[in-house]
Design an enzyme around this catalytic site. Structure first.
Site, PDB file in Angstrom:
ATOM      1  N   GLU A   6      -3.059   7.955  -3.184  1.00 11.21           N
ATOM      2  CA  GLU A   6      -1.950   8.550  -2.095  1.00 11.21           C
ATOM      3  C   GLU A   6      -0.764   8.694  -2.370  1.00 11.21           C
ATOM      4  O   GLU A   6      -0.136   7.682  -2.909  1.00 11.21           O
ATOM      5  CB  GLU A   6      -2.323   8.132  -0.700  1.00 11.21           C
ATOM      6  CG  GLU A   6      -1.540   8.405   0.373  1.00 11.21           C
ATOM      7  CD  GLU A   6      -2.100   8.029   1.815  1.00 11.21           C
ATOM      8  OE1 GLU A   6      -3.199   7.634   2.200  1.00 11.21           O
ATOM      9  OE2 GLU A   6      -1.124   7.746   2.711  1.00 11.21           O
ATOM     10  N   ALA A  40       4.959  14.085  10.610  1.00 13.94           N
ATOM     11  CA  ALA A  40       4.730  14.213  12.113  1.00 13.94           C
ATOM     12  C   ALA A  40       6.001  15.193  12.380  1.00 13.94           C
ATOM     13  O   ALA A  40       7.045  15.099  11.995  1.00 13.94           O
ATOM     14  CB  ALA A  40       4.523  13.227  12.763  1.00 13.94           C
ATOM     15  N   HIS A  66      -2.814  15.619   3.639  1.00 12.85           N
ATOM     16  CA  HIS A  66      -2.690  15.105   4.968  1.00 12.85           C
ATOM     17  C   HIS A  66      -2.360  16.098   5.934  1.00 12.85           C
ATOM     18  O   HIS A  66      -1.324  16.974   5.704  1.00 12.85           O
ATOM     19  CB  HIS A  66      -2.039  13.902   5.044  1.00 12.85           C
ATOM     20  CG  HIS A  66      -2.528  12.633   4.229  1.00 12.85           C
ATOM     21  ND1 HIS A  66      -2.245  11.410   4.628  1.00 12.85           N
ATOM     22  CD2 HIS A  66      -3.341  12.687   3.093  1.00 12.85           C
ATOM     23  CE1 HIS A  66      -2.874  10.397   3.724  1.00 12.85           C
ATOM     24  NE2 HIS A  66      -3.327  11.546   2.796  1.00 12.85           N
ATOM     25  N   ASP A  98       2.579  10.261  14.145  1.00  8.29           N
ATOM     26  CA  ASP A  98       3.196   9.645  15.313  1.00  8.29           C
ATOM     27  C   ASP A  98       4.599  10.472  15.516  1.00  8.29           C
ATOM     28  O   ASP A  98       5.018  10.989  14.608  1.00  8.29           O
ATOM     29  CB  ASP A  98       3.916   8.525  14.650  1.00  8.29           C
ATOM     30  CG  ASP A  98       2.607   7.408  14.340  1.00  8.29           C
ATOM     31  OD1 ASP A  98       1.998   7.202  15.559  1.00  8.29           O
ATOM     32  OD2 ASP A  98       2.541   6.907  13.469  1.00  8.29           O
ATOM     33  N   LYS A 154     -13.966  11.170  16.325  1.00 10.45           N
ATOM     34  CA  LYS A 154     -13.394  11.878  15.332  1.00 10.45           C
ATOM     35  C   LYS A 154     -14.716  12.103  14.539  1.00 10.45           C
ATOM     36  O   LYS A 154     -14.985  13.141  14.135  1.00 10.45           O
ATOM     37  CB  LYS A 154     -12.391  11.230  14.625  1.00 10.45           C
ATOM     38  CG  LYS A 154     -11.165  10.822  15.473  1.00 10.45           C
ATOM     39  CD  LYS A 154      -9.983  10.440  14.507  1.00 10.45           C
ATOM     40  CE  LYS A 154     -10.083   8.880  14.173  1.00 10.45           C
ATOM     41  NZ  LYS A 154      -8.749   8.387  13.790  1.00 10.45           N
ATOM     42  N   GLN A 165      -6.505   1.948   7.734  1.00  8.23           N
ATOM     43  CA  GLN A 165      -5.236   1.356   7.345  1.00  8.23           C
ATOM     44  C   GLN A 165      -5.534   0.245   6.577  1.00  8.23           C
ATOM     45  O   GLN A 165      -6.542  -0.222   6.393  1.00  8.23           O
ATOM     46  CB  GLN A 165      -4.756   0.957   9.032  1.00  8.23           C
ATOM     47  CG  GLN A 165      -3.409   0.527   9.032  1.00  8.23           C
ATOM     48  CD  GLN A 165      -2.477   1.355   8.365  1.00  8.23           C
ATOM     49  OE1 GLN A 165      -2.308   1.513   7.156  1.00  8.23           O
ATOM     50  NE2 GLN A 165      -1.729   2.243   9.269  1.00  8.23           N
ATOM     51  N   PHE A 205       6.835  -2.708   7.908  1.00  8.26           N
ATOM     52  CA  PHE A 205       5.867  -1.505   7.767  1.00  8.26           C
ATOM     53  C   PHE A 205       4.438  -2.148   8.438  1.00  8.26           C
ATOM     54  O   PHE A 205       3.972  -1.433   9.232  1.00  8.26           O
ATOM     55  CB  PHE A 205       5.642  -1.059   6.316  1.00  8.26           C
ATOM     56  CG  PHE A 205       4.865   0.119   6.374  1.00  8.26           C
ATOM     57  CD1 PHE A 205       5.270   1.329   7.093  1.00  8.26           C
ATOM     58  CD2 PHE A 205       3.700   0.389   5.622  1.00  8.26           C
ATOM     59  CE1 PHE A 205       4.856   2.648   7.025  1.00  8.26           C
ATOM     60  CE2 PHE A 205       2.979   1.910   5.540  1.00  8.26           C
ATOM     61  CZ  PHE A 205       3.629   2.662   6.478  1.00  8.26           C
ATOM     62  N   HIS A 255      -9.180   3.198  -1.837  1.00 10.97           N
ATOM     63  CA  HIS A 255      -8.030   4.296  -1.606  1.00 10.97           C
ATOM     64  C   HIS A 255      -6.663   3.708  -1.629  1.00 10.97           C
ATOM     65  O   HIS A 255      -6.465   2.861  -0.834  1.00 10.97           O
ATOM     66  CB  HIS A 255      -8.340   5.190  -0.473  1.00 10.97           C
ATOM     67  CG  HIS A 255      -7.217   6.243  -0.010  1.00 10.97           C
ATOM     68  ND1 HIS A 255      -7.141   7.387  -0.541  1.00 10.97           N
ATOM     69  CD2 HIS A 255      -6.187   6.046   0.684  1.00 10.97           C
ATOM     70  CE1 HIS A 255      -6.224   8.240  -0.157  1.00 10.97           C
ATOM     71  NE2 HIS A 255      -5.348   7.470   0.517  1.00 10.97           N
TER      72      HIS A 255
HETATM   73  P1  FAD Z   1      -5.848   9.133  16.522  1.00  5.58           P
HETATM   74  O1  FAD Z   1      -7.475   9.023  16.122  1.00  5.58           O
HETATM   75  O2  FAD Z   1      -5.739  10.100  17.573  1.00  5.58           O
HETATM   76  O3  FAD Z   1      -5.842   7.812  17.504  1.00  5.58           O
HETATM   77  C1  FAD Z   1      -4.470   7.376  17.801  1.00  5.58           C
HETATM   78  C2  FAD Z   1      -4.510   6.320  19.131  1.00  5.58           C
HETATM   79  O4  FAD Z   1      -5.000   7.363  20.192  1.00  5.58           O
HETATM   80  C3  FAD Z   1      -5.613   5.277  18.890  1.00  5.58           C
HETATM   81  O5  FAD Z   1      -5.062   4.062  19.626  1.00  5.58           O
HETATM   82  C4  FAD Z   1      -6.809   5.820  19.585  1.00  5.58           C
HETATM   83  O6  FAD Z   1      -7.633   4.593  20.185  1.00  5.58           O
HETATM   84  C5  FAD Z   1      -6.096   6.719  20.558  1.00  5.58           C
HETATM   85  N1  FAD Z   1      -7.021   7.589  21.061  1.00  5.58           N
HETATM   86  C6  FAD Z   1      -7.718   8.526  20.297  1.00  5.58           C
HETATM   87  N2  FAD Z   1      -8.413   9.336  21.029  1.00  5.58           N
HETATM   88  C7  FAD Z   1      -8.224   9.160  22.351  1.00  5.58           C
HETATM   89  C8  FAD Z   1      -8.547   9.583  23.630  1.00  5.58           C
HETATM   90  N3  FAD Z   1      -9.318  10.855  23.763  1.00  5.58           N
HETATM   91  N4  FAD Z   1      -7.922   9.216  24.781  1.00  5.58           N
HETATM   92  C9  FAD Z   1      -7.086   8.191  24.668  1.00  5.58           C
HETATM   93  N5  FAD Z   1      -6.781   7.581  23.700  1.00  5.58           N
HETATM   94  C10 FAD Z   1      -7.273   8.161  22.519  1.00  5.58           C
HETATM   95  N6  FAD Z   1       0.657   9.508   9.529  1.00  5.58           N
HETATM   96  C11 FAD Z   1       1.687  10.537   9.231  1.00  5.58           C
HETATM   97  O7  FAD Z   1       2.414  10.822   9.991  1.00  5.58           O
HETATM   98  N7  FAD Z   1       1.252  11.307   7.996  1.00  5.58           N
HETATM   99  C12 FAD Z   1       0.248  11.052   7.256  1.00  5.58           C
HETATM  100  O8  FAD Z   1       0.301  11.658   6.135  1.00  5.58           O
HETATM  101  C13 FAD Z   1      -0.416   9.857   7.628  1.00  5.58           C
HETATM  102  N8  FAD Z   1      -1.548   9.440   6.380  1.00  5.58           N
HETATM  103  C14 FAD Z   1      -2.223   8.330   7.117  1.00  5.58           C
HETATM  104  C15 FAD Z   1      -3.208   8.016   6.391  1.00  5.58           C
HETATM  105  C16 FAD Z   1      -4.209   7.039   6.565  1.00  5.58           C
HETATM  106  C17 FAD Z   1      -5.455   6.593   5.851  1.00  5.58           C
HETATM  107  C18 FAD Z   1      -3.910   6.279   7.680  1.00  5.58           C
HETATM  108  C19 FAD Z   1      -4.712   5.103   8.184  1.00  5.58           C
HETATM  109  C20 FAD Z   1      -2.719   6.700   8.420  1.00  5.58           C
HETATM  110  C21 FAD Z   1      -2.142   7.871   8.179  1.00  5.58           C
HETATM  111  N9  FAD Z   1      -1.068   8.134   9.187  1.00  5.58           N
HETATM  112  C22 FAD Z   1      -0.137   9.138   8.723  1.00  5.58           C
HETATM  113  C23 FAD Z   1      -0.655   7.145  10.107  1.00  5.58           C
HETATM  114  C24 FAD Z   1      -1.264   7.552  11.638  1.00  5.58           C
HETATM  115  O9  FAD Z   1      -0.799   8.977  11.589  1.00  5.58           O
HETATM  116  C25 FAD Z   1      -0.801   6.924  12.653  1.00  5.58           C
HETATM  117  O10 FAD Z   1      -1.453   5.803  12.512  1.00  5.58           O
HETATM  118  C26 FAD Z   1      -1.103   7.415  14.160  1.00  5.58           C
HETATM  119  O11 FAD Z   1      -0.482   6.479  15.136  1.00  5.58           O
HETATM  120  C27 FAD Z   1      -2.468   7.609  14.541  1.00  5.58           C
HETATM  121  O12 FAD Z   1      -3.055   8.624  13.891  1.00  5.58           O
HETATM  122  P2  FAD Z   1      -4.882   9.010  14.076  1.00  5.58           P
HETATM  123  O13 FAD Z   1      -5.142   9.986  13.356  1.00  5.58           O
HETATM  124  O14 FAD Z   1      -5.471   7.431  13.799  1.00  5.58           O
HETATM  125  O15 FAD Z   1      -4.860   9.187  15.693  1.00  5.58           O
END
Ligand code: FAD
Length: 277
Positions: A6, A40, A66, A98, A154, A165, A205, A255
């Site tokens: 990545e 974001a 991404h 975020d 998802k 993570q 971080f 990864h």
């Molecule tokens: P989600 O899957 O939507 O989950 C986020 C939170 O919301 C969780 O606490 C979940 O339990 C909760 N949730 C989900 N669905 C619901 C629902 N229906 N009702 C209530 N709560 C719910 N960030 C970036 O900005 N850019 C990147 O390129 C990036 N790459 C990443 C790559 C990896 C492999 C990882 C692990 C993280 C990455 N992140 C990135 C960080 C990520 O965007 C953050 O961790 C963010 O806070 C959550 O994203 P998510 O897609 O897991 O969200």
């Protein structure tokens, strides 16, 4: 063993040169794909698309942009995925992202599951969609059980695989995968591996993203002070051993969060016998 790397999109010429060198060093390993992060709120949108196009045209390695949806509008996301599809890109890492502090509007997408559903509705089976998974539980989750339920949403929306993570405790990963299987989640869950190179940055971080640094690891790293070489040597040892254990237990891939540096990932992969000496 399938390996992927990545990168973040470079913003300056110096960063561009560093990433170009890093890619050249990693291409010979035959990675499954390179992925490029997304800011974001659209802040690095152009940089992500540029870097993705550059890799796609020059590296001979599949590329996975991404894409985070929070604060994004359906039209712009539609345009972006269509653009990727037309270039022949067939992987996406779908995320919520975020919100930058001070940004109030959530937009129309609240969760990554909605983005996965949107991509599937717009482009059918064209993309391999990977999503994020959190063996140590996402920091905003009310409970671990709710987090698992949301992760399953998802997958049910159409995700093909997940990348975790990073973590420093292989048990967290194993118990998480076991729980997923019991919940009927069959997709591959690939551990995200963070090489250790800089204690203060990693500590900050990890605090933010909810990755636990065990006390013994913190204390050992603190002892090295500013001695970057010693931190890197010890960090390589710790992460190599964790990867060895993960591989022995049959993980579907590794990864690497490279932070655009080849050397730390290469050092680990050499220890694992997955990169030439
Ligand atoms: P989600 O899957 O939507 O989950 C986020 C939170 O919301 C969780 O606490 C979940 O339990 C909760 N949730 C989900 N669905 C619901 C629902 N229906 N009702 C209530 N709560 C719910 N960030 C970036 O900005 N850019 C990147 O390129 C990036 N790459 C990443 C790559 C990896 C492999 C990882 C692990 C993280 C990455 N992140 C990135 C960080 C990520 O965007 C953050 O961790 C963010 O806070 C959550 O994203 P998510 O897609 O897991 O969200």
């Amino acid at each position: 063993m399938k390996i992927s790397f990545e990168f973040f999109p470079p913003k300056t010429e110096a960063q561009r040169v560093t990433l170009a060198e890093t890619r050249q060093q990693l291409i010979p390993l035959g990675p499954e794909y390179f992925s490029v992060t997304f800011g974001a709120g659209g802040s690095t949108l152009d940089h992500t698309a540029e870097t993705v196009a550059d890799i796609h045209q020059h590296d001979g390695v599949p590329v996975a942009p991404h894409l985070s949806c929070i604060g994004g509008r359906p039209e712009s996301i539609r345009q972006l995925i269509e653009n990727y599809r037309q270039q022949g890109i067939d992987r996406i890492v779908a995320l919520r992202g975020d919100l930058p502090s001070g940004m109030a509007s959530l937009g129309e997408f609240r969760h990554a599951s909605e983005l996965v559903a949107f991509i599937r509705a717009e482009t059918g089976d064209h993309f391999h969609i990977a999503v994020a998974a959190y063996p140590e539980v996402h920091p905003e989750a009310e409970t671990a059980a709710m987090d698992l339920k949301h992760f399953k949403a998802k997958v049910d929306a159409g995700a093909d695989s997940a990348i975790t993570q990073y973590f420093f405790n292989a048990d967290a990963y194993h118990f998480f995968v076991e729980r997923c299987r019991k919940a009927g989640i069959e997709t591959p869950i690939i551990p995200g591996i963070m090489p250790i190179t800089n204690y203060s940055q990693l500590s900050r971080f990890s605090e933010m993203c909810g990755a636990e640094m065990p006390r013994w690891l913190r204390r050992r790293l603190q002892d090295f002070g500013d001695d970057r070489a010693a931190i890197a040597a010890f960090g390589t040892e710790v992460i190599s051993r964790m990867c060895e254990q993960l591989i022995a237990d049959g993980v579907p891939g590794l990864h690497f969060y490279t932070l655009n540096q080849a050397r730390p990932s290469l050092a680990i992969l050499r220890n694992l016998g997955l990169a030439p000496e």
